[in-house]
Design a protein around this motif. Sequence first.
Motif, short mmCIF file in Angstrom:
data_model
loop_
_atom_site.label_atom_id
_atom_site.label_comp_id
_atom_site.label_asym_id
_atom_site.label_seq_id
_atom_site.Cartn_x
_atom_site.Cartn_y
_atom_site.Cartn_z
N GLY A 216 -5.71 9.58 -0.75
CA GLY A 216 -4.57 9.60 -1.67
C GLY A 216 -3.11 10.28 -0.83
O GLY A 216 -2.99 9.95 0.24
N TRP B 139 -5.33 11.14 -5.73
CA TRP B 139 -4.60 10.10 -6.48
C TRP B 139 -4.02 10.81 -7.82
O TRP B 139 -4.54 11.89 -8.19
CB TRP B 139 -5.47 9.16 -7.12
CG TRP B 139 -5.99 8.23 -5.88
CD1 TRP B 139 -5.80 8.39 -4.76
CD2 TRP B 139 -6.55 6.95 -6.20
NE1 TRP B 139 -6.41 7.23 -4.02
CE2 TRP B 139 -6.93 6.47 -4.84
CE3 TRP B 139 -6.90 6.24 -7.36
CZ2 TRP B 139 -7.45 5.00 -4.62
CZ3 TRP B 139 -7.83 4.82 -7.24
CH2 TRP B 139 -7.90 4.49 -5.80
N SER C 46 -7.52 10.83 -10.40
CA SER C 46 -8.53 10.92 -9.46
C SER C 46 -9.92 10.46 -10.06
O SER C 46 -11.10 10.43 -9.24
CB SER C 46 -8.62 11.84 -8.37
OG SER C 46 -7.40 12.30 -7.80
N ASP D 228 -5.70 0.13 -10.63
CA ASP D 228 -5.82 0.91 -9.45
C ASP D 228 -4.49 1.54 -9.16
O ASP D 228 -4.29 2.84 -8.69
CB ASP D 228 -6.38 0.00 -8.04
CG ASP D 228 -7.93 -0.46 -8.45
OD1 ASP D 228 -8.38 0.65 -9.05
OD2 ASP D 228 -8.28 -1.34 -7.52
N ARG E 291 -3.45 5.53 -8.70
CA ARG E 291 -3.20 6.25 -7.53
C ARG E 291 -1.72 6.85 -7.64
O ARG E 291 -1.47 7.97 -7.26
CB ARG E 291 -3.09 5.06 -6.43
CG ARG E 291 -2.57 5.42 -4.97
CD ARG E 291 -2.43 4.21 -4.13
NE ARG E 291 -3.57 3.61 -3.82
CZ ARG E 291 -4.74 4.11 -2.94
NH1 ARG E 291 -4.46 5.28 -2.28
NH2 ARG E 291 -5.63 3.46 -2.60
N TYR E 292 -0.76 6.32 -8.32
CA TYR E 292 0.50 6.68 -8.44
C TYR E 292 1.13 7.14 -9.74
O TYR E 292 2.01 7.88 -9.82
CB TYR E 292 1.62 5.62 -7.81
CG TYR E 292 1.41 4.93 -6.79
CD1 TYR E 292 1.59 5.71 -5.45
CD2 TYR E 292 0.75 3.76 -6.24
CE1 TYR E 292 0.99 5.35 -4.12
CE2 TYR E 292 0.34 3.12 -5.30
CZ TYR E 292 0.49 4.01 -4.05
OH TYR E 292 0.39 3.47 -2.79
#
Length: 505
Positions: free
Chosen positions: A170, A231, A234, A382, A386-387
């Motif tokens: 990440g 992330w 996470s 996903d 992640r973001y």
Amino acid sequence: MGEKVVAGGFDLSDRQRYRDKLRRCLTGLERLLAEERFDRPKNLMGLEIELNLAGADGMPRMLNAQVLERIASRDFQTELAMFNLEVNIAPHRLGGRVFDRLAEELRTSLAYADRKAGEVDAGIVMIGILPTLDRDDLVSANLSDVDRYALLNEQIVAARGEDFRLDIDGVERLTCTAGSIAPEAACTSVQLHLQVTPGRFADVWNAAQAVAAAQVAVGANAPFLFGHELWRESRPPLFQQSTDTRPPELQAQGVRPRTWFGERWVSSAYELFEENLRYYPALLPICDEEDPLEVLDAGGVPKLAELVLHNGTVYRWNRPVYGIADGVPHLRVENRVLPAGPTVTDVIANAAFYYGLVRALAEESRPVWTRMPFETAAANFDAACRYGIDARLEWPRRGRLGGTVQVDAVSLVRDELLPLAEAGLEAWGVEAVDRDLYLGVIEERCRRRFNGAEWQAATFHRGLEMGLSREVALAATTRRYRELTEIGEPVHTWPVGLPEPVPLG
């Protein structure tokens, strides 16, 4: 189960008998569905929250047995590791001021639990992953002293046949190995249940899958693990990797993980239970004495114990649930994508957004899942993990143009999904004051592009700028997080940074 543990595990006949019982359970489920034996709509929802125990220094405390003894309430239960608890809120009917009632119940329960935890110098922290957890905290010796957890760990480790490999790339990259499923315990979540009729199940499940990314984008609250910034949420990669029974060779063959988003839209609940049998070997082949088909022949309602147990070892982010209440079977969709916290207001806002949104999407004349490939929903999930709130998601174009378009998560939520959630809550009969308050929290997070993960990361970096070491900054961030949680204002209002001076550093 305790007898099985003492007896030293399972033999070959156990697994064959269990497989046979699973097939009989699946046939029993099929008959129940065909005979329309399931409960009629009651608009019931339920809520579970996994919690962490930490000391005044922000570090985890392995004290759940002692804390639970002091709480002495059936609403609180053990979770996987000794620093975990779970609180269960009784089912509520969606409508009226249900969200305010839920918020009051949660505040009362959590405040009581926190007082009791304080008797052993611990406190409740409601967060996706406790930032101060270290690899030494997540070892098999710290699993809760409960037979089913020891047995589950033993069976998953045996199925994998080697150490678990964690590799999450990440903001920073974490790579390490673990000899048990204990790292899974770092993941503390909110589970939202919704009872549905069999005829509505597929629409609600598909809707929940479609909006999972938006839920995570606005609700992310787990950016740290083992001192690394990973992330924004996470938990999903950590959960998948820490329960992965597949060695690399089976991964390369495309064998499905036990924690997964799925691979297709469905047309019935039966399909998901059938997939469980087709794809996943039993981890806990514990057989019940009941013969489900004999119970059905006698006019009774079978527990389907083996089917329920097996389903509990397949970790879908939206899971089908079979249950019995007052002698009548029912189906639920269990939404498992959200992290715990930050505050009760934030948890209830996330719940209001979800329940309103799935109601509206499930009733659309052209449902979103008919206009978006399943692979797009999985990729969105996903990206959101992640973001977080800065994710960009693919979503069906408006009007008759067809296809999908990439859009900022915050724009999608504010412009399209919040109005749908508002309509859905109105359809549930939720009063406007509740609807506006809690959806307003989601709107403000989007307007400010700020959620729990953003606060944690920004405050941690302020600590580094003050000259603190990573470990001290994470501990100080955790302590400040708990202080603000206790004040109770939603996270989008939280000031970034640490008060001066930083104690216990």
